[in-house]
Design an enzyme around this catalytic site. Structure first.
Site, short mmCIF file in Angstrom:
data_model
loop_
_atom_site.label_atom_id
_atom_site.label_comp_id
_atom_site.label_asym_id
_atom_site.label_seq_id
_atom_site.Cartn_x
_atom_site.Cartn_y
_atom_site.Cartn_z
CB THR A 1 -0.90 0.16 1.40
OG1 THR A 1 -1.79 -1.05 1.05
CG2 THR A 1 -1.67 1.47 1.10
CE1 TYR B 1 -9.43 -3.53 -21.42
CE2 TYR B 1 -11.25 -4.47 -19.66
CZ TYR B 1 -9.64 -4.39 -20.25
OH TYR B 1 -8.85 -5.13 -19.75
CG ASP C 1 -3.79 -0.99 -10.51
OD1 ASP C 1 -4.90 -1.26 -10.69
OD2 ASP C 1 -2.65 -1.64 -10.12
CB THR D 1 21.90 -22.10 -7.10
OG1 THR D 1 22.54 -23.49 -7.37
CG2 THR D 1 20.60 -22.24 -7.21
#
Length: 257
Positions: A12, A102, A111, A186
């Protein structure tokens, strides 16, 4: 003063704006906790404000975007009880500085609407907006301006966590830019795979969008990892703006007050 809050699945981000200003005075990022009560949130925000010697009464406006619906009523009650204001929630039916092409506009994340609003108001044009968050989102806005759609890919951290969680011998790692493509361990190999893999994902999707829509789209980057990617591999973004979402919230508050 205006309190803006962007609730993501992982983090947040929130900030304080002086009335009429489009750059936050202060901002902060914290982990999104879905078990918080409105009073816990109120205490948290009061503590943040007092760090900067701001009392609750100084906050006269509030707006939030959220992709965690269960937190919406908790946030709204927090604004009511602790700041005595009715906060504005970002949604597709509010006043926006662009139209939406859309079929199901209610599916667009808050967002993404906020980021598009900030870009359109900042400098009108054609944009590919990339937000590197829990998910990696690409939003395309035409110069009309019109929200045309986008692409959603897994987020970098989500993918890294999934790899280490679902394998027995691969350790958790911190994302960083590797010095070379071939790892000598690794951990270095995983870092190289994720870094160069994500560069390829970003460049590949940008290329396909431009092939479909035209080459004259500016690429704007935001989100928690955008500065890391841009510093290590400049050239993907025409502009980066880590505060894009907060400024978009301020713009939408101004339009809808």
């Amino acid at each position: 003063m205006l309190l803006v809050v962007d609730v993501g699945n992982t983090n947040t981000v929130f900030g304080i704006f002086e009335n009429g200003k489009n750059v936050p005075l202060f901002h902060k990022r914290t982990v999104t906790r879905k078990d918080r009560t409105s009073d816990e949130l109120g205490l948290f925000f009061r503590g943040f404000l007092r760090e900067f010697k701001i009392e609750n009464e100084a906050i006269t406006g509030g707006i939030y975007s959220s992709v965690v619906p269960t937190l919406n009523p908790i946030l709204e009650r927090m604004f009511q009880d602790w700041f005595k204001i009715e906060a504005i929630r970002v949604h597709y039916q509010m006043k926006l500085p662009f139209s939406i092409s859309y079929p199901r506009p209610y599916e667009i994340g808050a967002d993404r609407l906020v980021n598009a609003a900030a870009c359109v108001i900042d400098s009108p044009g054609k944009f590919i907006i990339i937000d590197l968050g829990t998910a990696t989102t690409f939003c395309v806005v035409s110069e009309k301006p019109e929200y045309l759609g986008g692409v959603i890919a897994p987020g970098l951290k989500v993918s890294m966590d999934a790899l280490t969680r679902n394998t027995s011998q691969l350790p958790p790692i911190v994302f960083q830019s590797p010095e070379k493509i071939l790892g000598d361990s690794t951990i270095e190999s995983i870092q190289a795979g994720f870094f160069f893999g994500w560069i390829g994902l970003l460049e590949g999707i940008i290329r396909e969008i431009k092939k479909d829509k035209g080459q004259d789209y500016r690429v704007i980057g935001t989100g928690g990892l955008v500065t890391v990617i841009d510093a290590a591999h400049p050239g993907i973004f025409d502009k980066i703006d880590p505060l894009l979402t907060l400024r978009g919230l301020q713009i939408l508050h101004q339009m809808n007050s």
